[in-house]
Design a protein around this motif. Structure first.
Motif, mmCIF file in Angstrom:
data_model
loop_
_atom_site.group_PDB
_atom_site.id
_atom_site.type_symbol
_atom_site.label_atom_id
_atom_site.label_comp_id
_atom_site.label_asym_id
_atom_site.label_seq_id
_atom_site.Cartn_x
_atom_site.Cartn_y
_atom_site.Cartn_z
ATOM 1 N N ARG A 37 2.949 -0.859 2.533
ATOM 2 C CA ARG A 37 3.598 -1.864 3.374
ATOM 3 C C ARG A 37 3.720 -3.192 2.623
ATOM 4 N N ASN A 39 3.637 -3.618 -0.616
ATOM 5 C CA ASN A 39 4.559 -3.417 -1.731
ATOM 6 C C ASN A 39 6.005 -3.571 -1.279
ATOM 7 N N ALA A 40 6.316 -3.004 -0.131
ATOM 8 C CA ALA A 40 7.672 -3.118 0.411
ATOM 9 C C ALA A 40 8.007 -4.585 0.696
ATOM 10 N N LYS A 41 7.042 -5.318 1.258
ATOM 11 C CA LYS A 41 7.264 -6.748 1.531
ATOM 12 C C LYS A 41 7.528 -7.516 0.239
ATOM 13 N N ASN A 43 8.625 -6.301 -2.629
ATOM 14 C CA ASN A 43 9.914 -5.902 -3.204
ATOM 15 C C ASN A 43 11.091 -6.552 -2.481
ATOM 16 N N LYS A 44 10.933 -6.798 -1.180
ATOM 17 C CA LYS A 44 11.989 -7.452 -0.399
ATOM 18 C C LYS A 44 11.897 -8.980 -0.476
ATOM 19 N N LYS A 45 10.898 -9.451 -1.244
ATOM 20 C CA LYS A 45 10.652 -10.887 -1.414
ATOM 21 C C LYS A 45 10.370 -11.592 -0.090
ATOM 22 N N GLU A 46 9.675 -10.847 0.799
ATOM 23 C CA GLU A 46 9.271 -11.425 2.080
ATOM 24 C C GLU A 46 7.991 -12.226 1.891
#
Length: 76
Positions: A37, A39-41, A43-46
């Motif tokens: 989770r 990592n996804a954030k 990668n999305k630059k959140e």
């Protein structure tokens, strides 16, 4: 008779270690999901929350836990 009781005691210890190992494996699956989770954030630059940052800060402790689990598994 002593040999039978020793074998039974050893079997009980083995079963307890196996149960503990299974619980820890479930914990690791949860940690892995959390890492995915995060990592996804990233990668999305959140933006990361304070809890996200705290989790990342605890990764060293989590790594030590996974090494301990591997040691228990190896002893079985």
């Amino acid at each position: 008779m002593d040999k039978i009781s020793d074998t039974s005691a050893l079997r009980l210890v083995h079963e307890e270690k196996l149960k503990d190992l299974q619980k820890q494996q479930l914990n690791l699956k949860g940690i892995e999901a959390e890492l995915n989770r995060l990592n996804a954030k990233i990668n999305k630059k959140e933006e990361l929350t304070m809890d996200d940052t705290k989790f990342i800060g605890n990764l060293g402790w989590l790594t030590a836990l996974s090494v301990s689990i591997a040691a228990v598994a190896a002893s079985l």
